[in-house]
Design an enzyme around this catalytic site. Structure first.
Site, PDB file in Angstrom:
ATOM      1  N   GLU A   1     -14.600 -13.807  24.988  1.00  0.00           N
ATOM      2  CA  GLU A   1     -14.750 -13.401  26.282  1.00  0.00           C
ATOM      3  C   GLU A   1     -15.876 -12.118  26.079  1.00  0.00           C
ATOM      4  O   GLU A   1     -16.475 -11.978  27.080  1.00  0.00           O
ATOM      5  CB  GLU A   1     -13.943 -13.089  26.803  1.00  0.00           C
ATOM      6  CG  GLU A   1     -12.669 -14.677  27.582  1.00  0.00           C
ATOM      7  CD  GLU A   1     -11.633 -14.273  28.476  1.00  0.00           C
ATOM      8  OE1 GLU A   1     -12.406 -12.903  29.534  1.00  0.00           O
ATOM      9  OE2 GLU A   1     -10.732 -14.498  28.718  1.00  0.00           O
TER      10      GLU A   1
ATOM     11  N   GLY B   1     -13.797  -7.906  13.690  1.00  0.00           N
ATOM     12  CA  GLY B   1     -13.531  -6.332  14.547  1.00  0.00           C
ATOM     13  C   GLY B   1     -14.144  -5.126  14.171  1.00  0.00           C
ATOM     14  O   GLY B   1     -14.997  -4.947  15.169  1.00  0.00           O
ATOM     15  N   ASP B   2     -14.102  -5.428  13.108  1.00  0.00           N
ATOM     16  CA  ASP B   2     -15.018  -4.640  12.268  1.00  0.00           C
ATOM     17  C   ASP B   2     -16.429  -4.543  12.395  1.00  0.00           C
ATOM     18  O   ASP B   2     -17.507  -3.531  12.866  1.00  0.00           O
ATOM     19  CB  ASP B   2     -14.572  -4.207  10.951  1.00  0.00           C
ATOM     20  CG  ASP B   2     -13.419  -4.143   9.976  1.00  0.00           C
ATOM     21  OD1 ASP B   2     -12.603  -3.154  11.245  1.00  0.00           O
ATOM     22  OD2 ASP B   2     -12.404  -4.387  10.083  1.00  0.00           O
TER      23      ASP B   2
ATOM     24  N   GLY C   1     -11.588  -8.714  10.301  1.00  0.00           N
ATOM     25  CA  GLY C   1     -12.966  -8.962  10.025  1.00  0.00           C
ATOM     26  C   GLY C   1     -13.439  -8.756  10.922  1.00  0.00           C
ATOM     27  O   GLY C   1     -14.975  -8.014  10.816  1.00  0.00           O
TER      28      GLY C   1
ATOM     29  N   LYS D   1     -12.857  -4.422  23.400  1.00  0.00           N
ATOM     30  CA  LYS D   1     -13.352  -6.226  22.346  1.00  0.00           C
ATOM     31  C   LYS D   1     -12.416  -6.702  23.273  1.00  0.00           C
ATOM     32  O   LYS D   1     -11.109  -6.660  23.424  1.00  0.00           O
ATOM     33  CB  LYS D   1     -13.127  -5.353  21.700  1.00  0.00           C
ATOM     34  CG  LYS D   1     -13.524  -5.104  20.678  1.00  0.00           C
ATOM     35  CD  LYS D   1     -13.061  -4.377  18.346  1.00  0.00           C
ATOM     36  CE  LYS D   1     -12.223  -3.691  19.352  1.00  0.00           C
ATOM     37  NZ  LYS D   1     -11.563  -3.088  17.589  1.00  0.00           N
TER      38      LYS D   1
ATOM     39  N   ARG E   1       1.222  -0.941  -0.149  1.00  0.00           N
ATOM     40  CA  ARG E   1       0.114  -0.199   0.051  1.00  0.00           C
ATOM     41  C   ARG E   1       0.599   1.538  -0.150  1.00  0.00           C
ATOM     42  O   ARG E   1       0.536   2.676   0.105  1.00  0.00           O
ATOM     43  CB  ARG E   1      -0.794   0.295   1.048  1.00  0.00           C
ATOM     44  CG  ARG E   1      -0.186   0.561   2.407  1.00  0.00           C
ATOM     45  CD  ARG E   1      -0.682  -0.443   3.311  1.00  0.00           C
ATOM     46  NE  ARG E   1      -2.371   0.202   3.738  1.00  0.00           N
ATOM     47  CZ  ARG E   1      -3.173  -0.252   5.014  1.00  0.00           C
ATOM     48  NH1 ARG E   1      -2.842  -1.099   5.514  1.00  0.00           N
ATOM     49  NH2 ARG E   1      -4.387   0.298   4.896  1.00  0.00           N
TER      50      ARG E   1
END
Length: 321
Positions: free
Chosen positions: A233, A261-262, A259, A229, A110
């Site tokens: 758990e 977490g998104d 993905g 997060k 990138r």
């Protein structure tokens, strides 16, 4: 409010994702499926799947990869009117690696991408007209100094427009140093209405892996709601009236954790947009995040409301018509 105003706006880089069709070290893999991946567009897609009007703004290369990314995200129901094409810089590409254990990694290409050239002048003030949330991550300011300027500018614009800022630190260690992360991301988090860190991110940015201390650390810097997060758990929620743990949603096996977490962020914002309190929103977030791990790819596992309701065994039947 404009009639076509999105409820949530996300801004950041999305790349072509080359997803391996076999497990093993990347150097020995020869077959890939082409998909798209980017934290901010993932959140926008997750919100759209849950029935919300969401927009994603970015810059892409004026190349086949860029048109593929824009068309794929738009095809998922996301508003892409603020996506522009750069004739002088390419669309970023990333390769995912999968191991038999379920673990793996991501390799990015990138540097010098079109999105890394984003700057405040690229996005008009109308971007936030009528929106409830602006969602940013710690990836975008790591791409370049102009992207860093853009993030701080957008936070200021959101404050002026009465738009809530949601922020996921989403650390990328290959893009900058820990010192730079702390110098940039802690002020951004302190300006946010919602902060969504993981435990590792709390440890790096605040020096603690205790969820309560992480939440307290961000709130002391000015953050509103902090939702830590905790993976399988669940989550720890601190909205200023006492913290609370929200149990996770168990799954038999994690197919692909990238993905999740998104998906969690999309689920949480969806809950808040529906008027749910932070704990109830985190319950929805846990469900969306768990479902995201059941499919390979960044967005393929993000559920509709009906799919989420079925997964949670009738726990969320308030599907909007």
């Amino acid at each position: 409010m404009p009639a076509d105003a999105p409820e949530a706006v996300t801004v950041g880089e999305t790349m072509v994702l080359m997803n391996p069709e076999e497990t093993g070290p990347l150097q020995y893999v020869s077959s890939f499926g082409k998909r798209v991946g980017g934290a901010e567009s993932n959140v926008a897609v997750g919100l759209a799947r849950l029935g919300h009007d969401a927009a994603w703004a970015s810059r892409l290369g004026d190349d086949p990869h860029g048109r593929y990314v824009r068309d794929t995200v738009r095809g998922a129901g996301v508003d892409t009117r603020w996506v522009t094409f750069d004739p002088d810089a390419p669309t970023g590409v990333m390769f995912k690696e999968r191991r038999a254990t379920g673990e793996g990694g991501v390799f990015y290409y990138r540097h010098g991408s079109a999105a890394s050239r984003l700057e405040p002048a690229d996005l008009p003030d109308e971007l936030l007209d009528g929106a409830t949330y602006l969602h940013l991550t710690g990836i975008t300011p790591a791409l370049s100094s102009s992207c860093r300027d853009l993030c701080f500018d957008l936070v200021e614009r959101a404050a002026d427009a009465g738009v809530h800022v949601s922020f996921d630190p989403n650390l990328r260690f290959t893009l900058w140093s820990v010192e730079e992360m702390r110098e940039t991301l802690l002020p951004l988090a302190g300006s946010a209405d919602v902060v969504l860190p993981g435990v590792e991110e709390g440890e790096v940015l605040l020096g603690t892996d205790d969820p309560e201390e992480i939440a307290r650390g961000f709130r002391e810097r000015g953050a509103g709601e902090v939702v830590v997060k905790l993976g399988a758990e669940g989550a720890y929620v601190d909205a200023g009236d006492g913290g609370e743990r929200v149990p996770g949603v168990p799954v038999e096996r994690v197919v692909d954790p990238v993905g999740a977490g998104d998906g969690f962020a999309a689920g949480y914002l969806s809950g808040r947009l529906d008027g749910r309190d932070p704990v109830a929103a985190a319950e929805r977030a846990n469900g969306v995040g768990a479902l995201a791990t059941q499919v390979t790819g960044d967005v393929e596992g993000l559920p509709t409301r009906e799919e989420l309701a079925a997964f949670l065994d009738g726990g969320e039947r308030d599907v909007r018509r």
